[in-house]
Design an enzyme around this catalytic site. Structure first.
Site, PDB file in Angstrom:
ATOM      1  N   HIS A   9      -3.666 -43.369  -8.151  1.00  0.00           N
ATOM      2  CA  HIS A   9      -2.754 -44.367  -8.728  1.00  0.00           C
ATOM      3  C   HIS A   9      -2.473 -45.431  -7.669  1.00  0.00           C
ATOM      4  O   HIS A   9      -2.481 -45.160  -6.464  1.00  0.00           O
ATOM      5  CB  HIS A   9      -1.457 -43.702  -9.197  1.00  0.00           C
ATOM      6  CG  HIS A   9      -1.614 -43.039 -10.528  1.00  0.00           C
ATOM      7  ND1 HIS A   9      -1.138 -43.588 -11.701  1.00  0.00           N
ATOM      8  CD2 HIS A   9      -2.226 -41.889 -10.878  1.00  0.00           C
ATOM      9  CE1 HIS A   9      -1.446 -42.787 -12.716  1.00  0.00           C
ATOM     10  NE2 HIS A   9      -2.099 -41.745 -12.239  1.00  0.00           N
TER      11      HIS A   9
ATOM     12  N   CYS B 114       2.339 -40.963 -15.316  1.00  0.00           N
ATOM     13  CA  CYS B 114       2.901 -39.788 -15.985  1.00  0.00           C
ATOM     14  C   CYS B 114       4.370 -40.025 -16.319  1.00  0.00           C
ATOM     15  O   CYS B 114       5.166 -40.313 -15.427  1.00  0.00           O
ATOM     16  CB  CYS B 114       2.762 -38.570 -15.077  1.00  0.00           C
ATOM     17  SG  CYS B 114       3.575 -37.108 -15.750  1.00  0.00           S
TER      18      CYS B 114
HETATM   19  N1  COA Z   1      -0.301 -29.509 -29.387  1.00  0.00           N
HETATM   20  C1  COA Z   1       0.592 -29.643 -30.414  1.00  0.00           C
HETATM   21  N2  COA Z   1       1.777 -29.038 -30.461  1.00  0.00           N
HETATM   22  C2  COA Z   1       2.093 -28.225 -29.433  1.00  0.00           C
HETATM   23  C3  COA Z   1       1.238 -28.035 -28.355  1.00  0.00           C
HETATM   24  C4  COA Z   1      -0.007 -28.713 -28.349  1.00  0.00           C
HETATM   25  N3  COA Z   1      -0.864 -28.611 -27.336  1.00  0.00           N
HETATM   26  N4  COA Z   1       1.807 -27.182 -27.498  1.00  0.00           N
HETATM   27  C5  COA Z   1       3.008 -26.859 -28.015  1.00  0.00           C
HETATM   28  N5  COA Z   1       3.181 -27.475 -29.199  1.00  0.00           N
HETATM   29  C6  COA Z   1       4.334 -27.423 -30.081  1.00  0.00           C
HETATM   30  C7  COA Z   1       4.647 -26.014 -30.522  1.00  0.00           C
HETATM   31  O1  COA Z   1       3.899 -25.665 -31.656  1.00  0.00           O
HETATM   32  C8  COA Z   1       6.122 -26.100 -30.813  1.00  0.00           C
HETATM   33  O2  COA Z   1       6.317 -26.758 -32.046  1.00  0.00           O
HETATM   34  P1  COA Z   1       7.601 -26.451 -32.966  1.00  0.00           P
HETATM   35  O3  COA Z   1       8.812 -26.923 -32.178  1.00  0.00           O
HETATM   36  O4  COA Z   1       7.352 -27.293 -34.186  1.00  0.00           O
HETATM   37  O5  COA Z   1       7.580 -24.989 -33.194  1.00  0.00           O
HETATM   38  C9  COA Z   1       6.622 -27.057 -29.714  1.00  0.00           C
HETATM   39  O6  COA Z   1       5.478 -27.844 -29.347  1.00  0.00           O
HETATM   40  C10 COA Z   1       7.139 -26.334 -28.498  1.00  0.00           C
HETATM   41  O7  COA Z   1       6.178 -25.376 -28.051  1.00  0.00           O
HETATM   42  P2  COA Z   1       6.284 -24.646 -26.650  1.00  0.00           P
HETATM   43  O8  COA Z   1       5.070 -23.800 -26.463  1.00  0.00           O
HETATM   44  O9  COA Z   1       7.629 -24.007 -26.527  1.00  0.00           O
HETATM   45  O10 COA Z   1       6.114 -25.858 -25.666  1.00  0.00           O
HETATM   46  P3  COA Z   1       7.191 -26.517 -24.707  1.00  0.00           P
HETATM   47  O11 COA Z   1       8.278 -27.188 -25.460  1.00  0.00           O
HETATM   48  O12 COA Z   1       7.544 -25.526 -23.646  1.00  0.00           O
HETATM   49  O13 COA Z   1       6.268 -27.673 -24.069  1.00  0.00           O
HETATM   50  C11 COA Z   1       4.032 -28.344 -23.468  1.00  0.00           C
HETATM   51  C12 COA Z   1       5.140 -27.337 -23.277  1.00  0.00           C
HETATM   52  C13 COA Z   1       3.030 -28.114 -22.360  1.00  0.00           C
HETATM   53  C14 COA Z   1       3.381 -28.134 -24.812  1.00  0.00           C
HETATM   54  C15 COA Z   1       4.627 -29.774 -23.429  1.00  0.00           C
HETATM   55  O14 COA Z   1       5.522 -29.889 -22.350  1.00  0.00           O
HETATM   56  C16 COA Z   1       3.553 -30.804 -23.296  1.00  0.00           C
HETATM   57  O15 COA Z   1       2.768 -31.029 -24.222  1.00  0.00           O
HETATM   58  N6  COA Z   1       3.477 -31.491 -22.157  1.00  0.00           N
HETATM   59  C17 COA Z   1       2.463 -32.494 -21.896  1.00  0.00           C
HETATM   60  C18 COA Z   1       2.922 -33.373 -20.788  1.00  0.00           C
HETATM   61  C19 COA Z   1       1.879 -34.420 -20.460  1.00  0.00           C
HETATM   62  O16 COA Z   1       0.870 -34.594 -21.104  1.00  0.00           O
HETATM   63  N7  COA Z   1       2.195 -35.183 -19.411  1.00  0.00           N
HETATM   64  C20 COA Z   1       1.389 -36.248 -18.959  1.00  0.00           C
HETATM   65  C21 COA Z   1       0.063 -35.852 -18.436  1.00  0.00           C
HETATM   66  S1  COA Z   1       0.076 -35.329 -16.758  1.00  0.00           S
HETATM   67 ZN    ZN Z   2      -2.587 -40.051 -13.541  1.00  0.00          ZN
END
Ligand code: COA
Ligand code: ZN
Length: 327
Positions: A213, A244
């Site tokens: 970055h 991010c």
């Molecule tokens: N795709 C779609 N839905 C997803 C998912 C996925 N990969 N992973 C989790 N979910 C949904 C679950 O089904 C659940 O849905 P509901 O509330 O309708 O039941 C909800 O998200 C929460 O699931 P949970 O497993 O408890 O996840 P969480 O709330 O602890 O979040 C992540 C964890 C990893 C899924 C979430 O923080 C995330 O997607 N982060 C991505 C961050 C990112 O991309 N950052 C930038 C890039 S570095």
């Molecule tokens: Zn990046």
């Protein structure tokens, strides 16, 4: 024809703008516009495009249309279309939508991992190992992007042993590629050279990518330091967009067309269509509703010379006249 041993290496450019760039955009970019942009980028000679991420739509609403985008694009042969995934659910969605590669993500910083992915690093490893096993059974390739390898904006320095420890566990599990990510632009060139050299010595068979970055203006110089250390794959984002949303102070990736412009000037063999990239980058401000940090898209390429102003003739005559005129 074989390149001589003194020839500069060919550098693989991996576009991440439609994932790292779009993920934090406040205005939802219509799916058809995402597809159109990726289709244009697919014709520019890139090695890889990170199309989107299959994350929770609550965490990353900007990419809630991941399936439609991945299914909607027109693929070019030889180009790898990858998708970022944080967990098994994301991997299943990405494989069902036809991704070539899964780019798994976790942070080497416990604090950033908790904020970004809502799990500890060990929980991430356990979840991502499930994804590795699924991918091996599905025939897609695997890369792991390790965030904050060059420093975490909250914890500070991350020890090399920690970075290499996570890399080793994924490589031992069968992952082909590791991306060393400078998530918030904390790296400097000597650090990049030293970490990359040590990484390549320790893991000679791993395919290593640098994900830089430009947060503090060191993106391009860090890329050159990485090339000196033998790295030949770089993530970059069109127009220099990106960052991010869960890392304080994050700004854009090293800019794709600025990096290509630099590498061409430095004599690296490049099949990348810089004009095509510039045209795509210049479409971004209207698409996003704001200006973007790319520099060559604003200044033009060094070879894009400006017309000589009409006033030059009068200036020359005056200069020559005054030179020959008596005092
Ligand atoms: N795709 C779609 N839905 C997803 C998912 C996925 N990969 N992973 C989790 N979910 C949904 C679950 O089904 C659940 O849905 P509901 O509330 O309708 O039941 C909800 O998200 C929460 O699931 P949970 O497993 O408890 O996840 P969480 O709330 O602890 O979040 C992540 C964890 C990893 C899924 C979430 O923080 C995330 O997607 N982060 C991505 C961050 C990112 O991309 N950052 C930038 C890039 S570095
Ligand atoms: Zn990046």
């Amino acid at each position: 024809m074989a390149e001589s041993s003194t020839a500069k290496p060919r550098i693989h450019i991996q576009e991440v703008g439609t994932r790292d760039g779009f993920q934090g955009e406040p205005r939802f970019i219509p799916t058809a516009d995402k597809v159109r942009l990726i289709d244009a980028l697919s014709l520019c000679g890139l090695a890889k495009i990170e199309v989107t991420s299959f994350t929770s739509p609550k965490a990353i609403p900007a990419l809630a249309d991941a399936e439609e985008v991945l299914r909607g694009i027109r693929r070019q042969p030889g180009l790898v279309y990858t998708s970022l995934v944080p967990n098994l659910k994301g991997a299943e969605r990405a494989i069902a939508a036809g991704t070539d590669e899964l780019n798994l993500t976790m942070s080497t910083s416990e604090t950033h991992n908790l904020l970004n992915l809502r799990m500890t690093r060990e929980q991430s490893v356990a979840r991502l190992f499930e994804v590795v096993d699924l991918a091996k059974a599905s025939g897609v390739t695997l890369n792991v992007s390790l965030s904050t390898c060059f420093g975490c904006p909250m914890e500070g320095a991350i020890p090399e042993a920690v970075v290499f420890g996570f890399a080793e566990r994924f490589l031992d599990r069968g992952v082909e590629g590791i991306s060393l990510c400078d998530t918030t632009g904390m790296a400097h060139p000597d650090q990049v050279r030293s970490l990359c050299e040590a990484f390549r010595t320790r893991f000679p068979r791993a395919q290593v990518t640098l994900h830089l970055h430009n947060t503090r203006g060191m993106g391009l110089v860090n890329a050159l330091a990485g090339i000196e250390a033998g790295v030949d794959r770089f993530d970059a984002s069109l127009g220099g967009i990106g960052g991010c949303p869960y890392a304080p102070g994050a700004t854009g990736n090293v800019c794709t067309e600025d990096l290509v412009h630099l590498l061409r000037a430095q004599g690296h063999p490049m099949d990348v269509d810089l004009s095509g990239l510039l045209a795509a980058a210049r479409s971004l401000p209207e698409l996003l509703g704001h200006d973007v940090p790319g520099q060559v898209m604003h200044a033009g390429r060094t070879e894009d010379l400006h017309p000589v102003p009409a006033s030059l003739t009068a200036i020359r005559e005056r200069a020559l006249g005054s030179a020959s005129a008596p005092d």
